[in-house]
Design an enzyme around this catalytic site. Structure first.
Site, mmCIF file in Angstrom:
data_model
loop_
_atom_site.group_PDB
_atom_site.id
_atom_site.type_symbol
_atom_site.label_atom_id
_atom_site.label_comp_id
_atom_site.label_asym_id
_atom_site.label_seq_id
_atom_site.Cartn_x
_atom_site.Cartn_y
_atom_site.Cartn_z
ATOM 1 N N GLU A 86 0.809 -1.221 0.000
ATOM 2 C CA GLU A 86 0.000 0.000 0.000
ATOM 3 C C GLU A 86 0.844 1.273 0.000
ATOM 4 O OE1 GLU A 86 -3.102 0.349 -0.403
ATOM 5 O OE2 GLU A 86 -3.934 -1.645 -0.054
ATOM 6 N N GLU A 117 7.634 -21.926 7.549
ATOM 7 C CA GLU A 117 7.879 -21.098 8.738
ATOM 8 C C GLU A 117 8.849 -21.741 9.722
ATOM 9 O OE1 GLU A 117 4.830 -21.819 12.255
ATOM 10 O OE2 GLU A 117 3.842 -20.869 10.546
#
EC number: 4.2.1.126
Length: 304
Positions: A86, A117
């Site tokens: 953004e 992960e």
């Protein structure tokens, strides 16, 4: 790393308030969730001094040519990618300045990448590919505070001399121990036990909102509360750009359109031209001299 023990994590505890959530009406269900969500902002509030410290240190490093890089896995990683994505349209920065890295790569944004992960080495490889330096900031995102990928990334970043920040939702976590600044809004047990995409995810999003917005304000990307480095890349943003120029200068839409046409829709330059009464080239030189800060450039003119 020690064997995994989730039972001691607040984020994995059972929420006594929601034990019967599967038996209540739909309205009562969402009321319960709403009440739990109200706790999130209060948890973030306790971390404001650390968030402010992070903003100041990150902005200082970016002024020296550094970048802001988020790393995380699962929901936490996606939130980092979201916040980073953004920044270019909102503040007109390059896609390199704020980046999000998620364990397992781009595919993991849309579909869980099993096992990604759990690898500290994978995070090191991912950061090495970014050629990080001591001017960069690495923010490790892990609701649990025990994700090996994030631990490995922060540890490597620290070795390079980069600023390390953690955003977790458990106190005294393994991830926090690897960070120079540890931000840990403890939101309590989730509505659905262990579903950290809920309150924990919301808390992380609020923290990231503050960090990226605060840094961009420090970089002169905001004048008053207006996003003056907006990229007008579609019809909605073109109209928003006109509105921003109007609000910042007091001119009408027709005049704002004319000013934006002169600057190829460089919103900041159009605003500064109108406020300073300088021509395009003079205004650009003055803004560049003041590192893009409209207020500082105007103050310099007033002081003459």
């Amino acid at each position: 790393m020690e064997s995994l023990n989730l039972k001691n994590l607040t984020t994995e505890s059972r929420n006594e308030t929601t034990i019967n959530i599967d038996k209540v009406s739909t309205l009562e269900m969402v009321k319960i969730m709403n009440d739990e969500d109200k706790k999130v902002a209060n948890a973030v509030e306790k971390e404001l001094p650390k968030i402010a410290k992070a903003i100041d240190m990150i902005a200082e490093r970016i002024h020296r040519g550094g970048r802001l890089i988020y790393i995380g896995a699962g929901t936490s990683g996606r939130l980092g990618v979201l916040d980073a994505s953004e920044c270019p349209p909102t503040y007109g920065v390059s896609e390199e300045l704020v980046q999000g890295i998620i364990a397992g790569g781009k595919e993991a944004i849309f579909r869980a990448k099993e096992g990604a992960e759990d690898s500290e080495e994978l995070a090191v490889e991912d950061l090495k590919s970014k050629n990080i330096t001591e001017n960069d900031t690495i923010i490790g995102l892990a609701a649990s505070g025990r994700t090996p990928y994030v631990i490995g990334g922060l540890r490597y970043a620290d070795q390079i001399g980069a600023l390390t920040v953690s955003v977790t939702c458990n106190e005294n976590s393994d991830v926090a121990k690897e960070a120079y600044i540890s931000i840990a809004p403890v939101v309590g047990p989730e509505v659905v036990t262990g579903s950290t995409r809920l309150k924990s995810g919301t808390a992380q999003k609020l923290v990231l909102n503050m960090i990226s917005t605060g840094v961009m304000i420090k970089l002169g990307k905001v004048y008053g509360n207006l996003m003056v480095d907006l990229r007008a890349t579609n019809e909605k943003l073109i109209e928003r750009a006109k509105g921003i120029v109007c609000k910042a200068t007091g001119i009408n839409m027709e005049e704002a359109t004319e000013a934006l046409n002169k600057t190829d829709y460089d919103v900041k330059l159009a605003i500064f031209m109108m406020l300073s009464k300088l021509n395009k080239d003079e205004a650009r030189i003055k803004l560049d001299k003041n590192k893009g800060y409209i207020a500082k450039a105007l103050q310099e003119i007033d002081n003459k």
